[in-house]
Design an enzyme around this catalytic site. Structure first.
Site, PDB file in Angstrom:
ATOM      1  N   VAL A  13      -0.271   4.720   0.216  1.00  0.00           N
ATOM      2  CA  VAL A  13      -1.402   4.850  -0.711  1.00  0.00           C
ATOM      3  C   VAL A  13      -2.535   3.999  -0.141  1.00  0.00           C
ATOM      4  O   VAL A  13      -2.335   3.205   0.784  1.00  0.00           O
ATOM      5  CB  VAL A  13      -1.041   4.407  -2.144  1.00  0.00           C
ATOM      6  CG1 VAL A  13      -0.085   5.388  -2.786  1.00  0.00           C
ATOM      7  CG2 VAL A  13      -0.459   3.004  -2.149  1.00  0.00           C
ATOM      8  N   SER A  14      -3.732   4.139  -0.708  1.00  0.00           N
ATOM      9  CA  SER A  14      -4.908   3.529  -0.077  1.00  0.00           C
ATOM     10  C   SER A  14      -5.186   2.107  -0.516  1.00  0.00           C
ATOM     11  O   SER A  14      -5.861   1.366   0.196  1.00  0.00           O
ATOM     12  CB  SER A  14      -6.154   4.391  -0.345  1.00  0.00           C
ATOM     13  OG  SER A  14      -5.986   5.663   0.222  1.00  0.00           O
ATOM     14  N   THR A  15      -4.699   1.675  -1.686  1.00  0.00           N
ATOM     15  CA  THR A  15      -5.037   0.347  -2.194  1.00  0.00           C
ATOM     16  C   THR A  15      -3.814  -0.351  -2.750  1.00  0.00           C
ATOM     17  O   THR A  15      -2.810   0.289  -3.097  1.00  0.00           O
ATOM     18  CB  THR A  15      -6.105   0.434  -3.308  1.00  0.00           C
ATOM     19  OG1 THR A  15      -5.538   1.109  -4.445  1.00  0.00           O
ATOM     20  CG2 THR A  15      -7.343   1.179  -2.824  1.00  0.00           C
TER      21      THR A  15
END
Length: 531
Positions: free
Chosen positions: A8-10
């Site tokens: 995931v990105s964060t």
């Protein structure tokens, strides 16, 4: 062995979202179909797909390079990377290690057609990432231009009101009652006491004032950034000035690795014109106080004011005030005396534009006008009368607001430290706080309380004394020294520039320059020094 990879990105998505568990669930199901009973190792990342050097991905590739991995399973190529070149590099490395790469949501075979499809999905993922960035940036810029706040603001002196994102900016970012008092005190210490960032940082640390992040020690660079920031005087907060991409990843790298690669944990300034926009918040510091602080700061270097600073040679340094905007006067290139507010934007980034129209005057003409007034004080015996008039004017309008505000902040800090001292003492007495940490903490608080109470006592004494008394003025005692007066009168016409400068800095408290025509001589009003 089978390797599963999810991303995931964060960090927030990894902590409170559902994407990672769902990705791993789908990958486990595919692993069970391909090779039931085979050991499975899972790797995850919470970083952007634009970044190649992700901890989880690198650990997975290290395991693949050992040659014992049969399958490398990922949900989709865009989870592997958001960059086409990175996707192809990772794909080739896994294939060269003898493992087969499997995507749950995309059937890609090791054929020319499959590699073409992989390239197409990589290009689409890269395009989609670029569009996400563009849409996010456009949305933030639009919100700023509409007067809103697109993200949390962490600025010392202000607090971000949670749950108020849809309100105007001045209702979302508001002055923090305690921090704003210390901001005002910093500017007062700089402008009125002449303290530099290092001295102010030491005083704040000694007084036990916590930083924005709750740390005990202040650094001079933090103080300098606060003192140089025009938002405290103008209320104009510029958003999107710096590029923070890659900072979150760099923070996770070991310090030795960052030094080896030359990576710094500092955001890069964006080119002019690429900022998101400006929001208006409530100012904390009066513009006049901010400008005076800038003039003091301009004279400081690392380790203090430089000994060869040319401003040390000028007669009127630090004494001039503008007759229009009441701002500071400054020497410009050693040839002219100008209002500092008109030229502040040239040497302080983000300084507000000024409407002041005071014309510049030649340095020699202004110095001559002030010197003629000082000379007349001695020759005509008018210095005593001027001193009495200045004292009467100051007594009529005493400026004690700043000291009262600082005293109020000190009292709150003292109360908070006493409560913390009582709390730690109680836990220590009950055996809930070990002595090896409780005793140093109590000693630290005792030292901070001592410094706070000492500063509070000094401010109370100064407030009780009120405005200066004539007999307490050093200049008054010099006026009663007839021998000194006669010596000054006898040498007035024979002093060189250095001698005149020394006498003016001793006698003059300030001078005010009023506007006159371009070719007309300067009009100045000179006031004697009281303290």
């Amino acid at each position: 062995m089978i390797v599963l990879y999810a991303r995931v990105s964060t960090e927030d998505q990894a902590r409170s979202g559902y994407s990672l568990p769902e990705q791993l669930r789908a990958c486990r199901a595919r692993a069970a179909e391909l090779a039931p009973g085979t050991p499975v190792v899972e790797f995850t990342d919470d970083l952007s797909g634009e970044i190649l050097e992700r901890p989880g991905l690198q650990a997975a590739l290290d395991l693949v390079r050992q040659g014992q991995v049969q399958y490398f399973i990922c949900l989709h190529p865009d989870r592997l990377a958001r960059n086409l070149v990175h996707q192809l590099l990772i794909y080739d490395e896994i294939r060269r290690a003898g493992a087969e790469i499997v995507f749950v949501q995309a059937a890609i075979e090791d054929t020319p057609e499959g590699r073409l499809f992989l390239s197409m999905t990589g290009a689409i993922a890269e395009y989609e990432k670029a569009k996400i960035i563009e849409r996010t940036r456009r949305g933030m810029i639009g919100k700023v231009r509409a007067g809103g706040v697109p993200h949390i603001i962490r600025l010392y002196g202000y607090k971000f009101v949670k749950g108020a994102k849809h309100r105007p900016a001045n209702e979302v970012v508001v002055p923090d009652e305690t921090e704003s008092r210390w901001v005002l005190s910093m500017f007062r210490w700089c402008a009125e006491e002449g303290l530099g960032p290092q001295a102010i940082a030491e005083r704040l640390t000694q007084l036990g004032v916590p930083t924005k992040r709750g740390k005990e020690a202040w650094h001079h660079t933090t103080v300098r950034r606060i003192l140089r920031n025009p938002v405290y005087a103008t209320g104009r907060l510029v958003l999107g000035k710096r590029d923070h991409r890659g900072i979150a990843v760099a923070r996770r790298l070991p310090k030795e690795e960052r030094l080896k690669r030359g990576i710094k944990l500092t955001a890069r300034p964006k080119p002019a014109g690429q900022e998101w926009g400006t929001i208006q918040v409530q100012p904390i510091v009066p513009m006049d106080l901010w400008q005076r602080a800038q003039e003091v700061l301009a004279g400081f270097r690392i380790g203090g004011r430089a000994e060869n600073d040319p401003r040390r040679r000028y007669m009127l340094t630090g004494l001039g005030r503008c007759g229009i905007c009441r701002g500071r006067l400054m020497y410009l290139s050693g040839r002219q005396i100008v209002c500092a507010s008109r030229y502040m934007r040239h040497w302080v980034a983000g300084a507000p534009p000024s409407d002041c129209t005071l014309p510049a005057k030649p340095r020699e003409a202004v110095e001559a006008a002030v010197w003629e007034q000082v000379r007349s004080w001695f020759q005509e015996g008018l210095l005593r009368e001027a001193l009495e008039q200045e004292l009467a004017a100051m007594a009529a309008a005493p400026d004690q607001t700043g000291m009262e505000q600082e005293l109020e902040a000190l009292e709150e800090q003292i109360q908070a430290k006493r409560e913390e001292q009582e709390r730690i003492g109680l836990l220590f007495a009950r055996g809930l706080w070990p002595a090896d940490t409780a005793l140093p903490a109590l000693e630290r608080i005792a030292n901070e309380l001592k410094a706070l109470e000492s500063r509070s006592k000094e401010l109370r004494r100064r407030l009780a004394e009120g405005p200066p008394v004539l007999e307490q003025s050093p200049l008054w005692h010099l006026l009663n020294d007839r021998e000194w007066l006669e010596q000054v009168r006898a040498t007035l016409d024979h002093l060189d520039y250095a001698g005149r400068t020394e006498l003016v800095q001793m006698i003059v408290g300030r001078y005010v320059m009023y506007p006159t025509g371009r070719k007309q001589p300067p009009k100045v009003e000179v006031f004697p020094r009281l303290q």
